[in-house]
Structures are given as C-alpha cells and as structure tokens.
Design an enzyme around this catalytic site. Structure first.
Site, PDB file in Angstrom:
ATOM      1  N   ASP A   8      82.747 108.662  10.848  1.00 26.81           N
ATOM      2  CA  ASP A   8      82.947 107.567   9.727  1.00 26.81           C
ATOM      3  C   ASP A   8      83.431 107.788   8.556  1.00 26.81           C
ATOM      4  O   ASP A   8      83.023 107.640   7.488  1.00 26.81           O
ATOM      5  CB  ASP A   8      81.275 107.351   9.538  1.00 26.81           C
ATOM      6  CG  ASP A   8      80.366 107.000  10.509  1.00 26.81           C
ATOM      7  OD1 ASP A   8      80.898 106.441  11.752  1.00 26.81           O
ATOM      8  OD2 ASP A   8      79.156 107.405  10.746  1.00 26.81           O
ATOM      9  N   GLU A  26      79.786  96.560  14.825  1.00 22.92           N
ATOM     10  CA  GLU A  26      79.444  97.404  13.472  1.00 22.92           C
ATOM     11  C   GLU A  26      80.656  98.074  12.900  1.00 22.92           C
ATOM     12  O   GLU A  26      81.506  97.514  13.180  1.00 22.92           O
ATOM     13  CB  GLU A  26      78.347  98.562  13.953  1.00 22.92           C
ATOM     14  CG  GLU A  26      79.199  99.650  14.810  1.00 22.92           C
ATOM     15  CD  GLU A  26      78.235 100.478  15.644  1.00 22.92           C
ATOM     16  OE1 GLU A  26      77.083 100.653  15.400  1.00 22.92           O
ATOM     17  OE2 GLU A  26      78.940 101.444  16.332  1.00 22.92           O
TER      18      GLU A  26
END
Length: 318
Positions: A32, A208
């Site tokens: 991430d 997402e």
C-alpha cells in the site's frame, strides 16, 4: 590520478541501479505505497506485512516510512505509527496516506474500531499528525474520523478503508475511500472534521484503494478494480474534484504473485512515478507483498499509458 579515477568510478557505480531494483524494499514485506514529496525529498509511507508463509489472511501490525532523493537509494525510518497510537483502534494497519497541509503532516489511516460507545466495531479511518514528515505522530483528534455506522450503503464491516486525501488548488481538502463503494467528503481546513455530507460514487469495476490527484486541468481517480481477479488498476478523469467522472480504462494489469495491487502516483524531479505492490520477493505472496516503482507516462490528451511493470525499476535522478 589513479586514486581520482577510482573515486569517480565508485561514485558512478553508486548511482547505477541494480539489475533488479524492484521491489525497492527487500528486507521486510511492504504494501500500500503512499508517496509524498516535501522539499527535495520523496517520502514513502507504507503498510507492513508480517503474515507467515502458511497464513491465509493479512497480518499488518504497523506503518513504516522510507525516503529517497535519487529514486534508487532508500532511507529506512522503520515503524513510525501503529493502531496502538489510537486508543479507539484495534486490529490491522491497512492502507494509509500522509499529506502536508498548513505546516503539518496528516497521516490518514485505515484500521478497525473497538466496540464501545462510539462504534459497534468494523473498519474506521483515523488521523495522526506531526510537525515533521517522519514523526513522531500522535492521534490528531482522539477519536475516529469515519466509523462504520456513518456509511450504510454496503453491509460488510470492512468497507471504510483505504483513504486518499487531495488538497485542491483553492485549498479545499477532499477525502476519498472505501471497499466496494467509493465515498468522498469535503474536509475542513484543520483536516480533522468533515465539512459536508458523505457522497457515494460508482466508478466502473471499483473495489478499493483509490488515489486522487490533479494534473494540469484534469482530475484523476485511480483505483484497484474488481473487473477480474486478481485486481488490476483502472481510472477515471473529471473536470473537478467532485466529478462527473469519466471512465478511461485499465492502466495496470495483474501483478506477479499477489491478488491485490495498490496505486501511489507522484511527480518528482521532472518525472512521473507509479508505485504499487506485488508478491515477487522470495517467500512473498498475497499476504507478504513488496512495493515497486515504475514510470508513469501520459498521452497528449492527458490519458495515462499502460504501466510497464519491470524488475529494473527506474533510473536514478540527481
């Protein structure tokens, strides 16, 4: 003279990337990516995968920070924030992003909320703040900014994850987030209060990991898509931060050995970079991911060219 030539050669070698720069962090598993440029340095805020080879779910105890001034050599600041920083939080350290605003650094994180008088649990978004890009960071408001009870369009408890924060040219701040549903809201100038209602949008194939930014007069919403499994990266563009959003297509195909991927886009020293994660390190996988970086290129009309995933990574910059 011979000594001078040796020094020059060693200096040159120090700036040559290895044949396999990607992943850029090899001693721990990171995921991430969220890049931030402050002054002449690129800071990279990351998640941290610690699941064992045999585990079948995430184990992400904290967030880490790295920095570079040449895109090849990375300074490791280690763990700089964890869910334990937030008295209301429990569980894993999901995707997060740090932004600079009004002289401070605000690290927006997704984790999970304890069951208490403020929430019945589920995913939540918090904000940490610091005077420096590497911390120390503290809970900015002593409570979650977003709790599961505030978003009722999806029934699952992990829908309020993956915040991305964008400061527009007029200094209005926006936050986007969500799993299976993309939400956005205006934030007040203190970045710790909502400045309006939560809005819901439905980009094509969205799942997402949104990342929002502006280039020239065009706004970009880049995200992990659910059109296929594993995830890919697709995007939309708009004339404003609030839309309307026009679907533009796929820019990153599936990554090696991971069913998730996550975009982080930044301009630095005259070039555009696309950060993402895959599972390509030895013993890596979907729960043991590693961050990579490759070039991002645009067409004349502002659309994004397909990302070329490489093991070489990017060249050094001065």
């Amino acid at each position: 003279m011979k000594k001078n030539w040796l020094i020059a050669l060693l200096t040159l070698l120090a700036y040559l990337p290895s044949q396999a720069q990607n992943p850029i962090i090899k001693d721990v598993f990171t995921a991430d990516p969220a890049p931030l440029v402050y002054r002449d340095t690129l800071f990279l805020y990351t998640g941290h995968d610690t699941a064992s080879v045999s585990e079948t779910n995430y184990k992400m105890p904290d967030w880490r920070i790295y920095s570079t001034t040449d895109m090849v050599h990375w300074k490791d600041y280690g763990t700089r924030l964890s869910p334990r920083t937030f008295a209301w939080a429990t569980g894993d350290a999901y995707a997060a992003q740090c932004v600079y605003h009004n002289g401070k650094f605000y690290w927006f994180v997704s984790t999970f909320h304890k069951k208490d008088g403020n929430s019945q649990g589920g995913a939540a978004i918090g904000v940490a703040v610091s005077d420096r890009p590497t911390g120390p960071f503290r809970d900015a408001i002593g409570k979650a900014l977003i709790v599961n009870e505030m978003t009722k369009d999806k029934p699952h408890a992990w829908d309020d994850i993956d915040p991305t924060v964008f400061v527009d040219d007029d200094k209005q701040v926006y936050m986007y987030w969500g799993n299976l549903s993309c939400r956005w809201v205006k934030l007040k100038d203190n970045l710790t209060e909502l400045a309006g209602p939560i809005n819901f949008i439905t980009p094509r194939n969205y799942i997402e990991g949104p990342w929002v930014y502006k280039r020239k007069n065009l706004y970009y919403l880049v995200y992990a898509s659910a059109g296929t499994k594993p995830e890919m990266i697709e995007y939309c563009t708009a004339p404003s931060a609030t839309g309307p959003w026009t679907y533009r297509g796929i820019i990153q195909e599936n990554v090696p050995n991971s069913f998730t991927t996550h975009p982080g886009i930044i301009d630095y020293k005259g070039k555009s970079y696309f950060f993402y994660h895959n599972g390509s390190l030895p013993t890596g996988g979907s729960y043991r991911r590693s961050i990579c970086v490759d070039y991002l290129k645009y067409n004349a009309d502002g659309t994004i060219q397909k990302i070329v995933q490489t093991t070489e990574g990017v060249a050094p910059v001065k």
